[in-house]
Write a protein that holds these residues in place. Structure first.
Motif, PDB file in Angstrom:
ATOM      1  N   ARG A  45       6.520 -20.600   8.223  1.00  0.00           N
ATOM      2  CA  ARG A  45       5.614 -20.065   7.192  1.00  0.00           C
ATOM      3  C   ARG A  45       6.090 -18.683   6.737  1.00  0.00           C
ATOM      4  N   TYR A  46       6.529 -17.886   7.690  1.00  0.00           N
ATOM      5  CA  TYR A  46       7.043 -16.548   7.382  1.00  0.00           C
ATOM      6  C   TYR A  46       8.449 -16.408   7.960  1.00  0.00           C
ATOM      7  N   ALA A  47       9.104 -15.295   7.690  1.00  0.00           N
ATOM      8  CA  ALA A  47      10.514 -15.134   8.071  1.00  0.00           C
ATOM      9  C   ALA A  47      10.760 -15.358   9.559  1.00  0.00           C
ATOM     10  N   LEU A  48       9.811 -14.892  10.394  1.00  0.00           N
ATOM     11  CA  LEU A  48      10.051 -14.981  11.837  1.00  0.00           C
ATOM     12  C   LEU A  48       9.130 -15.979  12.525  1.00  0.00           C
ATOM     13  N   GLY A  49       8.441 -16.790  11.757  1.00  0.00           N
ATOM     14  CA  GLY A  49       7.570 -17.795  12.393  1.00  0.00           C
ATOM     15  C   GLY A  49       6.266 -17.954  11.649  1.00  0.00           C
ATOM     16  N   GLU A  50       5.199 -18.012  12.414  1.00  0.00           N
ATOM     17  CA  GLU A  50       3.889 -18.340  11.835  1.00  0.00           C
ATOM     18  C   GLU A  50       3.108 -17.128  11.344  1.00  0.00           C
ATOM     19  N   THR A  51       3.567 -15.932  11.737  1.00  0.00           N
ATOM     20  CA  THR A  51       2.792 -14.747  11.321  1.00  0.00           C
ATOM     21  C   THR A  51       3.622 -13.793  10.460  1.00  0.00           C
ATOM     22  N   PHE A  52       2.920 -13.129   9.571  1.00  0.00           N
ATOM     23  CA  PHE A  52       3.537 -12.115   8.705  1.00  0.00           C
ATOM     24  C   PHE A  52       4.123 -11.004   9.572  1.00  0.00           C
ATOM     25  N   SER A  53       5.314 -10.536   9.192  1.00  0.00           N
ATOM     26  CA  SER A  53       5.906  -9.384   9.891  1.00  0.00           C
ATOM     27  C   SER A  53       6.481  -8.412   8.856  1.00  0.00           C
ATOM     28  N   LEU A  54       6.978  -7.290   9.339  1.00  0.00           N
ATOM     29  CA  LEU A  54       7.596  -6.288   8.460  1.00  0.00           C
ATOM     30  C   LEU A  54       8.732  -6.895   7.650  1.00  0.00           C
ATOM     31  N   VAL A  55       9.422  -7.864   8.250  1.00  0.00           N
ATOM     32  CA  VAL A  55      10.564  -8.500   7.576  1.00  0.00           C
ATOM     33  C   VAL A  55      10.133  -9.138   6.263  1.00  0.00           C
ATOM     34  N   ASP A  56       8.963  -9.768   6.270  1.00  0.00           N
ATOM     35  CA  ASP A  56       8.491 -10.439   5.052  1.00  0.00           C
ATOM     36  C   ASP A  56       8.333  -9.447   3.898  1.00  0.00           C
ATOM     37  N   ALA A  57       7.844  -8.256   4.228  1.00  0.00           N
ATOM     38  CA  ALA A  57       7.673  -7.246   3.170  1.00  0.00           C
ATOM     39  C   ALA A  57       9.031  -6.918   2.550  1.00  0.00           C
ATOM     40  N   MET A  58      10.062  -6.809   3.395  1.00  0.00           N
ATOM     41  CA  MET A  58      11.383  -6.477   2.854  1.00  0.00           C
ATOM     42  C   MET A  58      12.010  -7.663   2.129  1.00  0.00           C
ATOM     43  N   LEU A  59      11.631  -8.873   2.500  1.00  0.00           N
ATOM     44  CA  LEU A  59      12.213 -10.041   1.820  1.00  0.00           C
ATOM     45  C   LEU A  59      11.752 -10.160   0.369  1.00  0.00           C
ATOM     46  N   VAL A  60      10.565  -9.638   0.052  1.00  0.00           N
ATOM     47  CA  VAL A  60      10.137  -9.630  -1.363  1.00  0.00           C
ATOM     48  C   VAL A  60      11.162  -8.834  -2.174  1.00  0.00           C
ATOM     49  N   VAL A  61      11.595  -7.710  -1.606  1.00  0.00           N
ATOM     50  CA  VAL A  61      12.579  -6.850  -2.275  1.00  0.00           C
ATOM     51  C   VAL A  61      13.885  -7.608  -2.497  1.00  0.00           C
ATOM     52  N   HIS A  62      14.354  -8.262  -1.435  1.00  0.00           N
ATOM     53  CA  HIS A  62      15.665  -8.925  -1.520  1.00  0.00           C
ATOM     54  C   HIS A  62      15.634 -10.156  -2.426  1.00  0.00           C
ATOM     55  N   TYR A  63      14.518 -10.837  -2.462  1.00  0.00           N
ATOM     56  CA  TYR A  63      14.399 -11.988  -3.373  1.00  0.00           C
ATOM     57  C   TYR A  63      14.512 -11.488  -4.827  1.00  0.00           C
ATOM     58  N   ARG A  64      13.785 -10.434  -5.117  1.00  0.00           N
ATOM     59  CA  ARG A  64      13.818  -9.867  -6.471  1.00  0.00           C
ATOM     60  C   ARG A  64      15.227  -9.395  -6.820  1.00  0.00           C
ATOM     61  N   TRP A  65      15.869  -8.721  -5.890  1.00  0.00           N
ATOM     62  CA  TRP A  65      17.227  -8.231  -6.141  1.00  0.00           C
ATOM     63  C   TRP A  65      18.195  -9.396  -6.381  1.00  0.00           C
ATOM     64  N   GLY A  66      17.997 -10.493  -5.643  1.00  0.00           N
ATOM     65  CA  GLY A  66      18.871 -11.656  -5.843  1.00  0.00           C
ATOM     66  C   GLY A  66      18.834 -12.096  -7.290  1.00  0.00           C
ATOM     67  N   ASN A  67      17.635 -12.183  -7.852  1.00  0.00           N
ATOM     68  CA  ASN A  67      17.509 -12.540  -9.276  1.00  0.00           C
ATOM     69  C   ASN A  67      18.233 -11.536 -10.156  1.00  0.00           C
ATOM     70  N   ARG A  68      18.144 -10.262  -9.790  1.00  0.00           N
ATOM     71  CA  ARG A  68      18.783  -9.235 -10.609  1.00  0.00           C
ATOM     72  C   ARG A  68      20.290  -9.163 -10.389  1.00  0.00           C
ATOM     73  N   CYS A  69      20.779  -9.865  -9.372  1.00  0.00           N
ATOM     74  CA  CYS A  69      22.241  -9.997  -9.190  1.00  0.00           C
ATOM     75  C   CYS A  69      22.773 -11.162 -10.021  1.00  0.00           C
ATOM     76  N   GLY A  70      21.879 -11.835 -10.773  1.00  0.00           N
ATOM     77  CA  GLY A  70      22.320 -12.956 -11.600  1.00  0.00           C
ATOM     78  C   GLY A  70      22.243 -14.296 -10.883  1.00  0.00           C
ATOM     79  N   ILE A  71      21.558 -14.331  -9.744  1.00  0.00           N
ATOM     80  CA  ILE A  71      21.415 -15.573  -8.977  1.00  0.00           C
ATOM     81  C   ILE A  71      20.065 -16.202  -9.341  1.00  0.00           C
ATOM     82  N   ASP A  72      20.057 -17.517  -9.534  1.00  0.00           N
ATOM     83  CA  ASP A  72      18.793 -18.211  -9.811  1.00  0.00           C
ATOM     84  C   ASP A  72      18.139 -18.515  -8.460  1.00  0.00           C
TER      85      ASP A  72
END
Ligand code: GSH
Length: 229
Positions: A169-196
């Motif tokens: 469900r989340y990056a490290l399992g069933e519960t939200f962690s700090l990693v999930d907050a940072m993954l929002v950033v990296h997902y957005r950046w991926g799009n801005r790197c020209g990746i779909d």
């Protein structure tokens, strides 16, 4: 009688869509669930605000995020580095459950955040966005190759991440962690790197959709005025 409002516990210096988005999300969650007070202070990189003397007095490196807080003696301190800020906030507010006490769970968070901040951010996304920072000013011909290698680095990392998200469900399992907050950033950046991102990494996209459905996350995205996809 004074009507001055109490100073917030934290001030977060951030720029829209930068890695400071992750501590911004965590502070908003802490505010909502545990009444933690904070003030988001915009330092817009696109306007050069991070290079102005006022901000360099806060963080001489000219980078966001920076977190201002008072230590136990009441002295104001400035903390930089997104990984340090995230871990500090989780540790200072253990009641929020963002800092696991189990040593393996705790170190997995450090492991993941370190990888995101080094391999994925500095040698990946940053080389795509800022190839000029990785060669001399006169060597413009090198920019394309540097950015292309950066795209390979981020794609390799996203493929690894996509595989690891199977059944989670989340990056490290069933519960939200700090990693999930940072993954929002990296997902957005991926799009801005020209990746779909949505097409190429559907589990990652589904995770970000779940995160965006959390009201505190949605509020921060709206406040920063950014598009994630
Ligand atoms: N390792 C640092 C990196 C900080 C960083 O590079 N922040 C970027 C925004 S994501 C920045 O401030 N860039 C402005 C610049 O490089 O001039 C962290 O994780 O906090």
């Amino acid at each position: 009688m004074s009507t001055a409002a109490a100073a917030p516990l934290y001030r977060l210096f951030h720029s829209p869509g930068a890695c400071s988005l992750a501590p911004h999300i965590v502070l908003e969650l802490l505010a909502e669930t545990h009444g933690v007070s904070y003030e988001p202070v915009r330092v817009v990189i696109a306007d050069g605000a991070n290079r102005k003397p006022e901000y360099l007095a806060i963080n001489p490196r000219g980078r966001v995020p920076a977190l201002a807080f008072r230590d136990a003696g009441g002295t104001e301190q400035i903390l930089t580095e997104s990984t340090a800020i995230l871990l500090f906030l989780a540790g200072r507010h253990p009641e929020a459950g963002l800092a696991p006490t189990d040593p393996v769970a705790a170190i997995r968070i450090v492991e993941f955040l370190s990888w995101l901040a080094t391999t994925m951010h500095q040698t990946g996304v940053r080389t795509v966005f800022r190839p000029e920072r990785f060669t001399t000013g006169t060597d413009k011909a090198a920019h394309e190759g540097i950015a292309e290698q950066g795209r390979i680095t981020v794609r390799t990392g996203y493929a690894e991440l996509e595989a690891s998200l199977a059944g989670r469900r989340y990056a490290l399992g069933e519960t939200f962690s700090l990693v999930d907050a940072m993954l929002v950033v990296h997902y957005r950046w991926g799009n801005r790197c020209g990746i779909d991102m949505r097409h190429d990494y559907p589990r990652f996209a589904a995770l970000v959709d779940r995160l965006r459905a959390i009201p505190a996350v949605a509020r921060v995205i709206a406040r920063e005025g950014i598009q994630v996809d």
